[in-house]
Structures are given as C-alpha cells and as structure tokens.
Design a protein around this motif. Structure first.
Motif, PDB file in Angstrom:
ATOM      1  N   TRP A 263       0.842  -1.200   0.000  1.00 51.76           N
ATOM      2  CA  TRP A 263       0.000   0.000   0.000  1.00 51.76           C
ATOM      3  C   TRP A 263       0.871   1.242   0.000  1.00 51.76           C
ATOM      4  N   ASP A 264       0.373   2.289  -0.662  1.00 51.76           N
ATOM      5  CA  ASP A 264       1.078   3.553  -0.744  1.00 51.76           C
ATOM      6  C   ASP A 264       0.441   4.530   0.243  1.00 51.76           C
ATOM      7  N   PHE A 265       1.111   4.759   1.383  1.00 53.81           N
ATOM      8  CA  PHE A 265       0.579   5.659   2.398  1.00 53.81           C
ATOM      9  C   PHE A 265       0.928   7.116   2.125  1.00 53.81           C
ATOM     10  N   SER A 266       1.802   7.369   1.167  1.00 53.37           N
ATOM     11  CA  SER A 266       2.109   8.766   0.835  1.00 53.37           C
ATOM     12  C   SER A 266       1.036   9.351  -0.075  1.00 53.37           C
ATOM     13  N   ASN A 267       0.521   8.556  -0.998  1.00 58.81           N
ATOM     14  CA  ASN A 267      -0.561   9.001  -1.881  1.00 58.81           C
ATOM     15  C   ASN A 267      -1.896   8.363  -1.527  1.00 58.81           C
ATOM     16  N   TYR A 268      -1.845   7.426  -0.652  1.00 62.53           N
ATOM     17  CA  TYR A 268      -2.998   6.690  -0.145  1.00 62.53           C
ATOM     18  C   TYR A 268      -3.768   5.986  -1.253  1.00 62.53           C
ATOM     19  N   ASP A 269      -3.050   5.086  -1.925  1.00 67.90           N
ATOM     20  CA  ASP A 269      -3.712   4.229  -2.899  1.00 67.90           C
ATOM     21  C   ASP A 269      -3.006   2.877  -2.954  1.00 67.90           C
ATOM     22  N   HIS A 270      -3.471   2.020  -3.829  1.00 68.36           N
ATOM     23  CA  HIS A 270      -2.999   0.633  -3.854  1.00 68.36           C
ATOM     24  C   HIS A 270      -1.719   0.437  -4.639  1.00 68.36           C
ATOM     25  N   GLY A 275       7.572   6.679  -9.235  1.00 66.56           N
ATOM     26  CA  GLY A 275       7.457   7.581 -10.379  1.00 66.56           C
ATOM     27  C   GLY A 275       6.050   7.918 -10.803  1.00 66.56           C
ATOM     28  N   GLU A 276       5.055   7.583 -10.025  1.00 65.88           N
ATOM     29  CA  GLU A 276       3.673   7.870 -10.411  1.00 65.88           C
ATOM     30  C   GLU A 276       3.373   9.363 -10.447  1.00 65.88           C
ATOM     31  N   THR A 277       3.836  10.094  -9.446  1.00 70.89           N
ATOM     32  CA  THR A 277       3.537  11.526  -9.397  1.00 70.89           C
ATOM     33  C   THR A 277       4.661  12.383  -9.953  1.00 70.89           C
ATOM     34  N   ASN A 278       5.898  11.885  -9.919  1.00 69.33           N
ATOM     35  CA  ASN A 278       7.033  12.632 -10.462  1.00 69.33           C
ATOM     36  C   ASN A 278       8.114  11.651 -10.911  1.00 69.33           C
ATOM     37  N   PRO A 279       8.071  11.272 -12.190  1.00 71.83           N
ATOM     38  CA  PRO A 279       9.035  10.282 -12.700  1.00 71.83           C
ATOM     39  C   PRO A 279      10.487  10.693 -12.520  1.00 71.83           C
ATOM     40  N   ASP A 280      10.746  11.987 -12.400  1.00 69.05           N
ATOM     41  CA  ASP A 280      12.117  12.481 -12.266  1.00 69.05           C
ATOM     42  C   ASP A 280      12.474  12.832 -10.824  1.00 69.05           C
ATOM     43  N   GLY A 281      11.620  12.484  -9.885  1.00 69.16           N
ATOM     44  CA  GLY A 281      11.860  12.842  -8.500  1.00 69.16           C
ATOM     45  C   GLY A 281      13.047  12.130  -7.884  1.00 69.16           C
ATOM     46  N   GLU A 282      13.613  12.741  -6.852  1.00 70.64           N
ATOM     47  CA  GLU A 282      14.778  12.182  -6.175  1.00 70.64           C
ATOM     48  C   GLU A 282      14.455  10.863  -5.464  1.00 70.64           C
ATOM     49  N   GLY A 283      13.185  10.639  -5.194  1.00 70.01           N
ATOM     50  CA  GLY A 283      12.822   9.438  -4.440  1.00 70.01           C
ATOM     51  C   GLY A 283      12.355   8.279  -5.287  1.00 70.01           C
ATOM     52  N   THR A 284      12.581   8.329  -6.582  1.00 69.32           N
ATOM     53  CA  THR A 284      12.051   7.273  -7.453  1.00 69.32           C
ATOM     54  C   THR A 284      12.888   5.999  -7.467  1.00 69.32           C
ATOM     55  N   THR A 285      14.113   6.046  -6.959  1.00 68.84           N
ATOM     56  CA  THR A 285      14.989   4.867  -7.031  1.00 68.84           C
ATOM     57  C   THR A 285      15.318   4.253  -5.672  1.00 68.84           C
ATOM     58  N   HIS A 286      15.140   5.015  -4.607  1.00 72.50           N
ATOM     59  CA  HIS A 286      15.632   4.556  -3.305  1.00 72.50           C
ATOM     60  C   HIS A 286      14.958   3.271  -2.841  1.00 72.50           C
ATOM     61  N   GLY A 287      13.647   3.185  -2.978  1.00 73.33           N
ATOM     62  CA  GLY A 287      12.946   1.987  -2.528  1.00 73.33           C
ATOM     63  C   GLY A 287      13.394   0.741  -3.260  1.00 73.33           C
ATOM     64  N   THR A 288      13.629   0.871  -4.564  1.00 75.47           N
ATOM     65  CA  THR A 288      14.083  -0.274  -5.355  1.00 75.47           C
ATOM     66  C   THR A 288      15.479  -0.704  -4.948  1.00 75.47           C
ATOM     67  N   PRO A 315       6.099  -4.549  -0.305  1.00 74.36           N
ATOM     68  CA  PRO A 315       6.461  -3.160  -0.604  1.00 74.36           C
ATOM     69  C   PRO A 315       5.450  -2.178  -0.004  1.00 74.36           C
ATOM     70  N   ILE A 316       5.939  -1.290   0.846  1.00 70.25           N
ATOM     71  CA  ILE A 316       5.085  -0.283   1.474  1.00 70.25           C
ATOM     72  C   ILE A 316       5.705   1.091   1.233  1.00 70.25           C
ATOM     73  N   GLN A 317       4.933   1.970   0.623  1.00 73.21           N
ATOM     74  CA  GLN A 317       5.456   3.296   0.308  1.00 73.21           C
ATOM     75  C   GLN A 317       5.023   4.297   1.368  1.00 73.21           C
ATOM     76  N   ALA A 318       6.024   4.884   2.044  1.00 74.47           N
ATOM     77  CA  ALA A 318       5.763   5.899   3.062  1.00 74.47           C
ATOM     78  C   ALA A 318       6.287   7.266   2.645  1.00 74.47           C
ATOM     79  N   LEU A 319       7.133   7.295   1.612  1.00 77.18           N
ATOM     80  CA  LEU A 319       7.687   8.549   1.098  1.00 77.18           C
ATOM     81  C   LEU A 319       7.334   8.664  -0.378  1.00 77.18           C
ATOM     82  N   ASP A 320       7.032   9.876  -0.826  1.00 70.55           N
ATOM     83  CA  ASP A 320       6.619  10.037  -2.221  1.00 70.55           C
ATOM     84  C   ASP A 320       7.817  10.178  -3.149  1.00 70.55           C
ATOM     85  N   ASP A 321       7.545  10.456  -4.411  1.00 67.31           N
ATOM     86  CA  ASP A 321       8.610  10.544  -5.410  1.00 67.31           C
ATOM     87  C   ASP A 321       9.582  11.679  -5.145  1.00 67.31           C
ATOM     88  N   ASP A 322       9.160  12.669  -4.369  1.00 72.00           N
ATOM     89  CA  ASP A 322      10.028  13.792  -4.026  1.00 72.00           C
ATOM     90  C   ASP A 322      10.645  13.623  -2.641  1.00 72.00           C
TER      91      ASP A 322
END
Length: 342
Positions: A263-270, A275-288, A315-322
């Motif tokens: 679950w994605d708790f930063s955007n609150y969806d499944h 990269g959903e909200t910002n494909p170029d964001g600094e946070g797009t690679t860290h989780g992987t 996989p649980i997302q707590a931080l967004d793409d930025d």
C-alpha cells in the motif's frame, strides 16, 4: 655484583638473538627446497596458474586464505565460471586421482619427508553468478560466508518501508508478497476513479487521486496542484478478468481498497510503483535499491544478489517521489506491515 648481573644479561640477550637468526636462516634455506613425494609436489611459491592452463589430469583447489574474485562482466557466465576451474590446496598441487580420494575422506593423510600430515580440502565460498554481485557491502558484512547457508525461505515475509518501487524489475519477479484477501476471482466491481486529466478538468486537489492532507480520504481537498496520480481503473476498464486485485472494492475489510501488493501511504492508494507523481523525483529509485540489497534474487545471472534470495518482499510506500514522508505515513506503514504478518 650488579655489574656482573648486567654483563650476564647482555651476553644472554646476544646469544638469544644469534640463535634466533641462525634458526631463521636454517628455516629459510629449508623453505627454498622443493620436496617431491609420489604424486604430491610441495612448493614454497608455486607459479600462478591461469584458468585453462593446468596440465591434463591436474587440478588445484583454492587456497584457504584466498578470496575468489567476482565476475563483473556484463556478459552472463556460460560455464558457471564463478567456481574457479583452477584451484589450489594449501600450496600443495595434487593429481586428479588424489583429489578424488581427498574428497571422499575428511581425514586423508599425506606423507612428506617421512612425516604424515592431514590433507584438508578448501573450497570457494558460495558466490552467486549475478553480473554485479560484487557490491561494496558484500565483503564488510561477511555476506559471502552467510550465503553458504540457505539464502532465505519463501515462508518469510519482509516489509520494506521506503519510497516507491520498481515493481516490474527482473530481480523481484515472483518475489512480491501478496494479500490473499485481495486476490482471486471476484463477482463484482466498483466504478473506476478517473483523475483530473482523464476527466478533462484542470489540475486540482479535488480530482488528482492523491490524499493531499493525509487524512486517509482521497480528493476531499481543494486547491491548485501540480501533481496527480494515474486514474484508478477497475478490472473491466483495464480489459482484464474480474479479480479482487482490481475490482476497486475493499474485499478484506481492512479499510484499504485493492491492497493486493502492499500500500502507498504517501498518496494513499494501492499502487506502490515509483514515479507515479514525479518520474524524475529524487525518491524514485531509493525503494528499489533498498529492496535490492535486502532481497534481489541471487544466482539468476543478472543484476546483483541481495541478502535473502527467496523471502517474500512486502512493498510499502511511506515517502513520495520527491522524498517526502512523515511520522504519520511511516507510522501507518509500520502498523500495516505488522497486520500483514511481516
């Protein structure tokens, strides 16, 4: 009397030093002599042998104090070259026939210069054949030795709370943990939830499919925004069979719709895809990357090898793409991980 004691002490020290150097010279002279007995050749400094240069019928076994090097070429090895064909055993080169006898017994005895010694076999530590297995953290963490034990179990689920993830990455094929309560055939579905763009509306927090105020409700906010999540399509609009994973219904009753794979708790969806909200964001690679260190599949001839090669990864997302997250998103993520049995 004191002078006599000092003189004796000095003489004793001199004699001791002379004896030490004499023994050292004798030992060095002995070490330069190669002793040959039957099929065993003992050499102080045997010549380095490159792979494929050994005489026919002769092999060597990796020395106990040597560290095998990883194959870091981008070409996947085609001959299991992670296990050296040329090996060495305590600087003692042995014939194929003797080696086969040694491997049959843990207490093989050899004779050298009329004396008997145990011949112990040393083999390389288990090394995965992944192209980039030689990561900086492998040696200081003692990971090569740890890999000697079974590298994890599918019965174990490990939650990673981070940014979004590369869900389609080859290292995680078949490795993501799934929620059985939100998986399997379904008999009904709710309507798709379109974002602003798919509804031909200007970007606004009231239709961007994001929980902008972190209250657990999507799009109950208003005001201009620059980001939006993709439209949340049901099974039919995705042209797939009706399933609990995409029917937009909270089948397991935990308050989260279609949380079949985290679950994605930063955007609150499944969807925990990076990269959903910002494909170029600094946070797009860290989780992987974090998931890779923890659990990238080993011995699959690609990428790297993680600590655990078989455990399921939740996989649980707590931080967004930025890279934004807070105590609320992280705290909810921890509770969710526990509820899911991680």
């Amino acid at each position: 009397m004191l002078k006599t004691k000092i003189k004796k002490s000095i003489l004793t020290s001199v004699y001791t030093q002379e004896a030490f150097w004499l023994v050292l010279v004798i030992f060095a002279s002995w070490a330069l002599v190669a002793v040959r007995t039957n099929n065993v050749v003992v050499e102080t400094n045997p010549p380095a042998i490159e792979k494929g240069t050994a005489s026919q019928g002769e092999v060597s076994i990796l020395q106990s104090d040597s560290r095998p090097t990883h194959n870091n070429s981008k070409k996947a090895p085609d001959d299991k070259s992670m296990t050296p064909a040329i090996q060495q055993i305590d600087n003692i080169r042995v014939s194929t026939s003797l080696r086969s006898e040694v491997e049959k017994s843990d207490e093989k005895i050899i004779t050298k210069d009329g004396k008997t010694y145990p011949l112990r076999v040393y083999k390389p530590l288990d090394l995965p054949n992944d192209t980039y297995a030689n990561q900086w953290w492998v040696e200081p963490t003692g990971m090569e030795a740890a890999w000697e034990t079974p590298a994890g179990s599918e019965d174990l689920t490990i939650a990673i709370i981070d940014t979004g993830f590369g869900l389609a990455h080859q290292e995680f094929a078949g490795r993501w943990a799934t929620n059985s309560g939100e998986s399997g055939a379904a008999v009904s579905e709710a309507a798709s939830k379109l974002n602003c763009s798919d509804r031909s509306l200007p970007l606004n927090r009231s239709c961007n499919n994001i929980d902008d105020n972190f209250d657990g409700i999507i799009d109950n906010e208003s005001g201009f925004t620059t980001v939006e999540n993709p439209s949340w399509l049901n099974c039919s609009d995705q042209s797939v069979a009706l399933d609990k994973s995409c029917n937009r219904i909270d089948d397991d009753g935990n308050g989260l719709v279609d949380d079949w794979r985290g679950w994605d708790f930063s955007n609150y969806d499944h969807n925990v895809q990076a990269g959903e909200t910002n494909p170029d964001g600094e946070g797009t690679t860290h989780g992987t990357m974090t998931a890779g260190v923890l659990g990238a599949t080993g011995d699959n001839n690609v990428g790297i090898a993680g600590v655990n090669w078989h455990a399921k990864i939740l996989p649980i997302q707590a931080l967004d793409d930025d890279e934004y997250g807070d105590s609320l998103t992280v705290g909810e993520s921890i509770y969710y991980a526990v509820d899911q049995g991680a």
